[in-house]
Design a protein around this motif. Structure first.
Motif, short mmCIF file in Angstrom:
data_model
loop_
_atom_site.label_atom_id
_atom_site.label_comp_id
_atom_site.label_asym_id
_atom_site.label_seq_id
_atom_site.Cartn_x
_atom_site.Cartn_y
_atom_site.Cartn_z
N ASP A 180 -32.01 50.76 116.30
CA ASP A 180 -32.19 51.63 117.36
C ASP A 180 -31.40 53.18 116.63
OD1 ASP A 180 -32.56 53.07 119.92
OD2 ASP A 180 -30.79 52.25 120.45
N ASN A 181 -32.90 53.99 116.87
CA ASN A 181 -32.71 55.54 116.54
C ASN A 181 -32.77 56.12 117.21
OD1 ASN A 181 -35.35 55.25 115.96
ND2 ASN A 181 -35.40 56.41 114.48
N SER A 182 -32.89 55.73 118.67
CA SER A 182 -33.35 56.50 119.63
C SER A 182 -32.88 58.16 119.44
CB SER A 182 -33.29 55.98 120.72
OG SER A 182 -32.48 55.61 121.48
N ASN A 183 -31.23 57.50 119.62
CA ASN A 183 -30.91 59.45 119.72
C ASN A 183 -30.60 60.45 118.47
OD1 ASN A 183 -29.19 58.56 121.55
ND2 ASN A 183 -27.93 57.00 120.57
N ARG A 184 -31.74 60.29 117.59
CA ARG A 184 -32.12 60.61 116.39
C ARG A 184 -33.60 62.00 116.63
NH1 ARG A 184 -34.75 60.16 110.65
NH2 ARG A 184 -34.01 60.66 109.42
N GLU A 185 -33.10 62.42 116.83
CA GLU A 185 -33.78 63.69 118.01
C GLU A 185 -34.28 64.65 116.36
OE1 GLU A 185 -33.53 66.23 121.41
OE2 GLU A 185 -33.53 63.96 122.44
N LEU A 186 -33.33 65.26 115.87
CA LEU A 186 -32.97 65.86 114.73
C LEU A 186 -32.58 65.31 113.46
CD1 LEU A 186 -32.14 69.14 116.06
CD2 LEU A 186 -34.50 68.72 115.38
N HIS A 187 -32.49 65.57 112.51
CA HIS A 187 -31.44 65.20 111.27
C HIS A 187 -30.00 65.65 110.97
CE1 HIS A 187 -34.95 62.81 108.52
NE2 HIS A 187 -36.16 63.79 109.68
N ALA B 103 -26.01 65.20 108.95
CA ALA B 103 -26.11 63.89 108.01
C ALA B 103 -25.42 62.74 108.41
CB ALA B 103 -25.35 64.86 107.44
N LEU B 104 -24.44 63.21 109.50
CA LEU B 104 -23.65 61.75 109.66
C LEU B 104 -24.32 60.47 110.45
CD1 LEU B 104 -20.90 60.88 110.07
CD2 LEU B 104 -20.08 61.86 111.85
N LEU B 105 -25.28 61.08 111.51
CA LEU B 105 -26.31 60.02 112.15
C LEU B 105 -26.98 59.20 111.50
CD1 LEU B 105 -26.98 58.56 114.94
CD2 LEU B 105 -28.48 60.81 114.99
N SER C 41 -26.87 58.51 108.35
CA SER C 41 -25.67 58.04 107.22
C SER C 41 -25.37 56.93 108.24
CB SER C 41 -23.96 58.33 106.80
OG SER C 41 -24.60 59.45 106.31
N GLU C 42 -24.76 56.82 109.90
CA GLU C 42 -24.63 55.82 110.21
C GLU C 42 -25.98 54.78 110.29
OE1 GLU C 42 -22.99 57.76 113.60
OE2 GLU C 42 -21.49 56.91 112.98
N ILE C 43 -26.84 55.61 110.96
CA ILE C 43 -28.59 54.39 111.40
C ILE C 43 -28.91 54.65 109.45
CG2 ILE C 43 -31.10 54.99 110.69
CD1 ILE C 43 -30.09 57.55 112.43
N LEU C 44 -28.21 54.79 108.76
CA LEU C 44 -28.83 53.87 107.35
C LEU C 44 -28.37 53.15 106.85
CD1 LEU C 44 -30.03 54.51 104.27
CD2 LEU C 44 -28.47 55.72 103.51
N ALA C 45 -27.10 53.16 107.17
CA ALA C 45 -26.58 51.77 106.92
C ALA C 45 -26.28 50.49 107.44
CB ALA C 45 -24.30 52.04 107.17
N ASP C 46 -27.15 50.99 108.33
CA ASP C 46 -27.48 49.55 109.64
C ASP C 46 -28.67 49.29 108.75
OD1 ASP C 46 -25.68 49.74 111.91
OD2 ASP C 46 -26.85 50.92 112.77
N VAL C 47 -29.69 50.29 107.90
CA VAL C 47 -30.82 49.95 107.55
C VAL C 47 -30.83 48.72 106.48
CG1 VAL C 47 -32.99 51.04 106.06
CG2 VAL C 47 -32.31 51.61 108.13
N TYR C 48 -28.94 49.95 105.45
CA TYR C 48 -29.58 48.79 104.70
C TYR C 48 -29.16 47.82 104.33
CZ TYR C 48 -26.62 48.21 100.09
OH TYR C 48 -26.05 47.57 98.54
N LEU C 49 -28.37 46.92 105.30
CA LEU C 49 -27.04 45.71 105.23
C LEU C 49 -28.35 45.18 106.22
CD1 LEU C 49 -24.02 46.60 107.51
CD2 LEU C 49 -24.22 46.46 105.20
N ALA C 50 -29.46 45.31 106.67
CA ALA C 50 -30.44 44.64 107.38
C ALA C 50 -31.77 44.42 106.33
CB ALA C 50 -31.02 45.14 108.53
N MET C 51 -31.76 45.59 104.98
CA MET C 51 -32.25 45.37 104.27
C MET C 51 -32.34 44.46 103.06
SD MET C 51 -34.96 48.30 102.30
CE MET C 51 -33.82 48.87 101.38
N THR C 52 -30.75 44.46 103.16
CA THR C 52 -29.75 43.28 101.56
C THR C 52 -29.32 42.25 102.30
OG1 THR C 52 -28.26 45.14 102.00
CG2 THR C 52 -29.79 45.49 100.38
N GLY C 53 -29.71 42.30 103.88
CA GLY C 53 -28.99 40.55 104.00
C GLY C 53 -29.70 39.30 103.93
#
Length: 243
Positions: A149-156, A158-160, A162-174
């Motif tokens: 879920d990245n529905s809160n991401r209207e603009l780029h 850095a912290l948001l 990073s949090e989304i990328l952490a979820d993506v990275y864990l899913a991609m490497t799990g």
């Protein structure tokens, strides 16, 4: 020992760094043994130059907002201590690491101006391209692919990001999280948990009928293998395996 990772992102006044563009935001989240620890590093930075209009359209950070924010040199020690010795993960790491190396140089810290010397750098974009060749591998596209879920991401931000990328990275490497066979998904992408459930066949089911090849079919099969072997300049793999 658990691996310490730092997933991070930057926002800048524009690009490329060789045109004098600067970092204006840094966001980092910490992973320990593939688990978010809750420790973050986040700062806005005064770049001492205006941002391009196109960059502001992406991240929404105005020059007025950055008035009074610390310069990179003022936060450099804290940032360095946060990432030192970690596996750092960024989406298009060359971009972010290049900008941060430049900031360390400008701050008069040349000994820190090559992050790859004291951190292991992982580029999640390169990883995604290897896993999904020929597909879109932006952060938004990966969120859709992995059901994040990245529905809160209207603009780029850095912290948001990073949090989304952490979820993506864990899913991609799990490892395998779904088993998508023909007909399971209309877009050919996994949708989370398909294949994770064990389905047992009923005990009273009728056994499937076994249809064995005839002598003629076996002879035709062997003849075909010989043709394949001749064209390949060696014995067909099926024959090598005792077929």
């Amino acid at each position: 020992m658990a691996i310490r990772s730092v997933v991070f992102d930057t926002e800048t006044t524009g690009m490329p760094v060789t045109d004098g563009h600067r970092v204006i935001e840094i966001g980092c989240v910490e992973l320990m043994g593939r688990r978010l620890t809750g420790r973050n590093f986040h700062v806005y930075v005064q770049p001492d130059r205006p941002s391009d209009e196109g960059a502001i359209g992406v991240h929404g950070i105005t020059d007025e907002f950055l008035i009074g924010k610390p310069r990179f040199a003022e936060v450099a020690d804290e940032f360095y201590e946060f990432i030192q010795g970690a596996q750092i993960i960024a989406h298009n790491a060359t971009f972010d690491v290049g900008f941060l190396n430049n900031e360390f140089r400008i701050a008069g810290m040349p000994e820190r101006a090559n992050i790859a010397e004291y951190c292991t750098v992982v580029d999640s974009l390169a990883m995604a391209r290897e896993r999904h060749p020929g597909q879109r591998n932006s952060l938004d596209a990966l969120c859709k692919r992995y059901g994040i879920d990245n529905s809160n991401r209207e603009l780029h931000g850095a912290l948001l990001d990073s949090e989304i990328l952490a979820d993506v990275y864990l899913a991609m490497t799990g490892g395998q999280t779904s088993l998508s066979l023909a007909g399971n998904a209309s877009d050919g992408e996994g949708n989370g948990n398909q294949g994770s459930e064990i389905r047992r066949l009923p005990a009273g089911r009728v056994p499937a009928r076994i249809i064995r090849a005839s002598d003629t079919e076996l002879a035709e099969h062997m003849a075909r293998l010989e043709v394949i072997g001749k064209s390949a300049g060696g014995e067909a793999l099926w024959m090598q395996l005792g077929g």
